[in-house]
Design a protein around this motif. Structure first.
Motif, PDB file in Angstrom:
ATOM      1  N   HIS A  39     -32.479 -29.012  42.322  1.00  0.00           N
ATOM      2  CA  HIS A  39     -31.311 -29.124  41.440  1.00  0.00           C
ATOM      3  C   HIS A  39     -31.063 -27.805  40.693  1.00  0.00           C
ATOM      4  O   HIS A  39     -29.931 -27.329  40.618  1.00  0.00           O
ATOM      5  CB  HIS A  39     -31.524 -30.280  40.455  1.00  0.00           C
ATOM      6  N   LYS A  40     -32.122 -27.184  40.174  1.00  0.00           N
ATOM      7  CA  LYS A  40     -31.981 -25.922  39.452  1.00  0.00           C
ATOM      8  C   LYS A  40     -31.513 -24.802  40.377  1.00  0.00           C
ATOM      9  O   LYS A  40     -30.678 -23.985  39.988  1.00  0.00           O
ATOM     10  CB  LYS A  40     -33.299 -25.546  38.779  1.00  0.00           C
ATOM     11  N   ILE A  46     -29.740 -25.132  43.191  1.00  0.00           N
ATOM     12  CA  ILE A  46     -28.327 -25.387  43.520  1.00  0.00           C
ATOM     13  C   ILE A  46     -27.426 -24.985  42.365  1.00  0.00           C
ATOM     14  O   ILE A  46     -26.409 -24.304  42.562  1.00  0.00           O
ATOM     15  CB  ILE A  46     -28.121 -26.870  43.899  1.00  0.00           C
ATOM     16  N   ASN A  47     -27.781 -25.384  41.149  1.00  0.00           N
ATOM     17  CA  ASN A  47     -26.960 -25.050  39.983  1.00  0.00           C
ATOM     18  C   ASN A  47     -26.862 -23.549  39.767  1.00  0.00           C
ATOM     19  O   ASN A  47     -25.788 -23.027  39.450  1.00  0.00           O
ATOM     20  CB  ASN A  47     -27.509 -25.723  38.727  1.00  0.00           C
ATOM     21  N   LYS A  48     -27.970 -22.840  39.933  1.00  0.00           N
ATOM     22  CA  LYS A  48     -27.973 -21.390  39.734  1.00  0.00           C
ATOM     23  C   LYS A  48     -27.085 -20.689  40.760  1.00  0.00           C
ATOM     24  O   LYS A  48     -26.250 -19.861  40.411  1.00  0.00           O
ATOM     25  CB  LYS A  48     -29.412 -20.872  39.838  1.00  0.00           C
ATOM     26  N   ARG A  96     -24.662 -21.942  42.672  1.00  0.00           N
ATOM     27  CA  ARG A  96     -23.246 -22.310  42.523  1.00  0.00           C
ATOM     28  C   ARG A  96     -22.622 -21.705  41.270  1.00  0.00           C
ATOM     29  O   ARG A  96     -21.431 -21.379  41.278  1.00  0.00           O
ATOM     30  CB  ARG A  96     -23.094 -23.821  42.533  1.00  0.00           C
ATOM     31  N   ALA A  97     -23.396 -21.537  40.211  1.00  0.00           N
ATOM     32  CA  ALA A  97     -22.864 -20.937  38.980  1.00  0.00           C
ATOM     33  C   ALA A  97     -22.490 -19.478  39.195  1.00  0.00           C
ATOM     34  O   ALA A  97     -21.523 -18.985  38.616  1.00  0.00           O
ATOM     35  CB  ALA A  97     -23.882 -21.057  37.852  1.00  0.00           C
ATOM     36  N   ARG A 145     -19.048 -22.735  44.254  1.00  0.00           N
ATOM     37  CA  ARG A 145     -19.400 -24.021  44.851  1.00  0.00           C
ATOM     38  C   ARG A 145     -19.518 -23.953  46.376  1.00  0.00           C
ATOM     39  O   ARG A 145     -20.350 -24.617  46.984  1.00  0.00           O
ATOM     40  CB  ARG A 145     -18.348 -25.045  44.439  1.00  0.00           C
TER      41      ARG A 145
END
Length: 108
Positions: free
Chosen positions: A49-50, A52-54, A56-57, A61
């Motif tokens: 999760h971390k 993916i978030n990093k 994509r940020a 996306r």
């Protein structure tokens, strides 16, 4: 003054204890590299999760597929090992820590 010094010492000890449990993770996606810090106790699901978030940020996306990612770590022999569960996360972190290196993750 003594109380202030004691408070600073306690805060320093808390921060150092927390910092020792932090792992630097370098995520490789193609030719791009992303760095994040996670706790040594992070679970596989939390790590994914971390990551993916990093990515994509920073990259947007569309940088990652919608159906999820596969992570591989580079072990002490230079082999790319598929990361599937919490045990794999722990093995990757321990190998990197014993080598004095960052954890290298490759997004597949």
């Amino acid at each position: 003054m003594l109380l202030y010094q004691l408070q600073l010492l306690i805060l320093f000890n808390i921060l150092m204890t927390h910092w020792v449990n932090v792992v630097k993770v370098v995520v490789v996606l193609g030719e791009d590299r992303y760095t994040l810090a996670v706790l040594f106790t992070v679970t596989f699901e939390e790590l994914v999760h971390k990551v993916i978030n990093k990515v994509r940020a920073i990259a947007g996306r569309s940088a990652l597929p919608e159906n999820g990612i596969k992570l591989r770590y580079i072990d002490e022999d230079g082999d790319r090992i598929i990361m599937k569960d919490d045990d794999d996360v722990l093995m990757a972190f321990e190998a990197a820590r014993s080598a004095g290196a960052d954890v290298q993750l490759i997004i597949a």
